[in-house]
Write an enzyme that holds these catalytic residues in place. Structure first.
Site, PDB file in Angstrom:
ATOM      1  N   ARG A 141       0.402  -0.989  -0.127  1.00  0.00           N
ATOM      2  CA  ARG A 141      -0.033  -0.310   0.281  1.00  0.00           C
ATOM      3  C   ARG A 141       1.212   1.450  -0.011  1.00  0.00           C
ATOM      4  O   ARG A 141       0.808   2.006  -0.249  1.00  0.00           O
ATOM      5  CB  ARG A 141      -0.814   0.342   1.361  1.00  0.00           C
ATOM      6  CG  ARG A 141      -1.862   0.970   1.345  1.00  0.00           C
ATOM      7  CD  ARG A 141      -3.397   1.533   2.070  1.00  0.00           C
ATOM      8  NE  ARG A 141      -2.689   0.881   3.113  1.00  0.00           N
ATOM      9  CZ  ARG A 141      -2.970   1.227   4.912  1.00  0.00           C
ATOM     10  NH1 ARG A 141      -3.951   0.595   3.981  1.00  0.00           N
ATOM     11  NH2 ARG A 141      -3.092   0.976   5.672  1.00  0.00           N
ATOM     12  N   LYS A 193      -2.908   6.522   1.245  1.00  0.00           N
ATOM     13  CA  LYS A 193      -2.527   7.236   2.647  1.00  0.00           C
ATOM     14  C   LYS A 193      -1.509   8.292   2.558  1.00  0.00           C
ATOM     15  O   LYS A 193      -0.897   8.599   3.896  1.00  0.00           O
ATOM     16  CB  LYS A 193      -2.027   5.770   3.718  1.00  0.00           C
ATOM     17  CG  LYS A 193      -2.569   6.368   5.462  1.00  0.00           C
ATOM     18  CD  LYS A 193      -2.998   4.523   5.600  1.00  0.00           C
ATOM     19  CE  LYS A 193      -2.955   4.514   7.142  1.00  0.00           C
ATOM     20  NZ  LYS A 193      -3.676   4.941   8.344  1.00  0.00           N
ATOM     21  N   GLU A 228     -16.277   5.360   4.936  1.00  0.00           N
ATOM     22  CA  GLU A 228     -15.691   5.338   6.019  1.00  0.00           C
ATOM     23  C   GLU A 228     -15.900   5.534   6.869  1.00  0.00           C
ATOM     24  O   GLU A 228     -16.341   6.579   6.855  1.00  0.00           O
ATOM     25  CB  GLU A 228     -13.866   4.632   5.585  1.00  0.00           C
ATOM     26  CG  GLU A 228     -13.477   5.505   5.027  1.00  0.00           C
ATOM     27  CD  GLU A 228     -12.176   5.630   5.200  1.00  0.00           C
ATOM     28  OE1 GLU A 228     -11.738   4.620   4.840  1.00  0.00           O
ATOM     29  OE2 GLU A 228     -11.391   6.428   4.216  1.00  0.00           O
ATOM     30  N   ARG A 263       9.872  19.866  -7.372  1.00  0.00           N
ATOM     31  CA  ARG A 263      11.368  19.784  -8.307  1.00  0.00           C
ATOM     32  C   ARG A 263      12.450  20.777  -7.258  1.00  0.00           C
ATOM     33  O   ARG A 263      13.220  19.426  -7.560  1.00  0.00           O
ATOM     34  CB  ARG A 263      11.362  19.793  -9.736  1.00  0.00           C
ATOM     35  CG  ARG A 263      10.684  19.358 -10.647  1.00  0.00           C
ATOM     36  CD  ARG A 263      10.666  20.129 -11.819  1.00  0.00           C
ATOM     37  NE  ARG A 263      10.257  21.390 -11.700  1.00  0.00           N
ATOM     38  CZ  ARG A 263       9.700  22.426 -12.208  1.00  0.00           C
ATOM     39  NH1 ARG A 263       9.930  21.884 -14.137  1.00  0.00           N
ATOM     40  NH2 ARG A 263       9.097  23.128 -12.929  1.00  0.00           N
TER      41      ARG A 263
HETATM   42  N1  PXG Z   1      -9.558   4.405   6.837  1.00  0.00           N
HETATM   43  C1  PXG Z   1      -8.905   5.107   7.349  1.00  0.00           C
HETATM   44  C2  PXG Z   1      -9.458   6.509   7.095  1.00  0.00           C
HETATM   45  C3  PXG Z   1      -8.111   5.084   7.745  1.00  0.00           C
HETATM   46  O1  PXG Z   1      -7.036   6.232   8.499  1.00  0.00           O
HETATM   47  C4  PXG Z   1      -8.415   2.929   8.500  1.00  0.00           C
HETATM   48  C5  PXG Z   1      -9.417   2.981   7.770  1.00  0.00           C
HETATM   49  C6  PXG Z   1      -8.164   0.980   8.561  1.00  0.00           C
HETATM   50  O2  PXG Z   1      -6.698   0.904   7.503  1.00  0.00           O
HETATM   51  P1  PXG Z   1      -6.074  -0.504   8.222  1.00  0.00           P
HETATM   52  O3  PXG Z   1      -5.326  -0.390   6.943  1.00  0.00           O
HETATM   53  O4  PXG Z   1      -5.369   0.261   9.622  1.00  0.00           O
HETATM   54  O5  PXG Z   1      -6.860  -1.288   8.254  1.00  0.00           O
HETATM   55  C7  PXG Z   1      -7.668   3.423   8.699  1.00  0.00           C
HETATM   56  C8  PXG Z   1      -6.379   3.747   8.449  1.00  0.00           C
HETATM   57  C9  PXG Z   1      -6.060   5.745  15.233  1.00  0.00           C
HETATM   58  C10 PXG Z   1      -5.534   5.773  13.468  1.00  0.00           C
HETATM   59  O6  PXG Z   1      -4.890   6.393  15.614  1.00  0.00           O
HETATM   60  C11 PXG Z   1      -5.633   5.064  12.991  1.00  0.00           C
HETATM   61  C12 PXG Z   1      -5.436   4.747  11.765  1.00  0.00           C
HETATM   62  C13 PXG Z   1      -4.783   5.450  10.710  1.00  0.00           C
HETATM   63  C14 PXG Z   1      -3.662   6.186  11.915  1.00  0.00           C
HETATM   64  C15 PXG Z   1      -3.764   6.757  13.098  1.00  0.00           C
HETATM   65  O7  PXG Z   1      -6.801   5.570  15.193  1.00  0.00           O
HETATM   66  N2  PXG Z   1      -6.656   4.137  10.694  1.00  0.00           N
END
Ligand code: PXG
Length: 299
Positions: free
Chosen positions: A50, A150, A183, A103
């Site tokens: 990812r 991300k 989400e 750049r």
């Molecule tokens: N959607 C979003 C917008 C996220 O940021 C997820 C879904 C779940 O993805 P994963 O790969 O973790 O299953 C995320 C990720 C926190 C925190 O402190 C949570 C995420 C990222 C950074 C911090 O709660 N979730």
């Protein structure tokens, strides 16, 4: 605590990057939130894939080959002596000038890695479930920088989470431009109705969660139910038998109150509880992670 920045380790107080870094000036960069369970890094390959896809999407050249980034992650966890950890990996555009032109970031991307103990929801939340609201903030459209990247621009998610906090809730749902559920601020969302399990498709505008994918695999393998990816309005959540969220931090957790409506019996439902157990068993199993320590490798 030792923090990795571009090949070197620093104490927490000395771990600093430039104010001219475009990650700071513009949120120009990407990140991953990764977990280690019992000395193994959970689905590290998925996170690295990812990361590489996010980098490609924003025209960012990773400062190291992915294999070297993997080594740096393992080293960081090792050096901090952690077996269960939350790992934050950030790649910024690097040092540039005050303009938007990428750049000018001639030295290239900066990579830093923090490995810390994890802050979890208290265990009681896995029984009683979370309170969730729908945020007034919309999910970014697919014609903008897609939520699938991300990126370091998390302001919408942060403000949505603040709305949840102000309402006495733990999470916030973001609807997309067509009013469909996408989400939550830091979690993906699923619901169960009459034995079927649904989740928004990637085209709803979601981060394709590593946990989401694992849970979809577990639903199929352990419950014999193939998750249906489809668009749905929030009213489908209100009428669901069970709603649950997935994310690296939360793992699998029920949402039992949404916008004031009680979902199902108002506590974590039977299927959600079964999934929580399957997820934890899997997360702590040897097949789920990349070993950090030699003793584990030898096993
Ligand atoms: N959607 C979003 C917008 C996220 O940021 C997820 C879904 C779940 O993805 P994963 O790969 O973790 O299953 C995320 C990720 C926190 C925190 O402190 C949570 C995420 C990222 C950074 C911090 O709660 N979730």
């Amino acid at each position: 605590m030792k923090i990795y920045i571009d090949g070197k380790f620093y104490d927490k107080d000395d771990a600093k990057i430039s104010v001219f870094d475009h990650g700071v000036l513009y949120g120009d960069g990407i990140f991953e939130g990764i977990r280690a369970y019992n000395g193994r890094i959970f689905r590290l390959d998925d996170h690295l894939k990812r990361l590489a896809e996010s980098a490609n999407a924003i025209l960012l050249k990773l400062p190291l080959p992915v294999k070297e980034i993997e080594k740096a992650i393992l080293e960081t966890v090792q050096l901090n002596g952690l077996r269960d950890a939350y790992i934050r990996l950030v790649v910024t555009r690097g040092v540039g000038d005050l303009g938007l032109d990428m750049r000018k970031c001639k030295a290239g991307a900066t990579l830093f890695i923090i490995a810390d103990r994890i802050e979890l929801y208290p265990e009681e939340f896995y029984e009683k479930g979370l309170t969730v609201i729908t945020s007034t903030i919309r999910q970014k459209g697919l014609d903008q920088v897609t939520p699938g990247v991300k990126s370091l621009n998390y302001l919408a998610n942060i403000l949505a989470r603040a709305e949840a906090t102000a309402a006495g809730a733990q999470e916030a749902i973001l609807l997309n431009a067509t009013g469909h559920v996408s989400e939550c601020s830091g979690d993906n969302i699923f619901y169960i109705k009459d034995g079927k399990i649904f989740t928004p498709p990637t085209s709803a505008g979601i981060l394709v969660g590593v946990t989401r994918n694992v849970v979809m695999e577990l639903c199929e393998k352990k419950l014999g139910v193939k998750v249906i990816e489809r668009n749905f309005p929030r009213y489908d959540l209100y009428g669901a038998d069970e709603v649950f969220l997935t994310g690296t931090g939360a793992e699998v957790i029920a949402a039992v109150k949404i916008d004031g409506r009680i979902i199902g019996k108002g506590a974590a439902g039977a299927t959600t509880k079964t999934l929580i157990k399957h997820f934890r068993d899997y997360a702590n199993s040897a097949e789920a992670g990349t070993p950090v320590y030699e003793a584990v490798k030898a096993k």
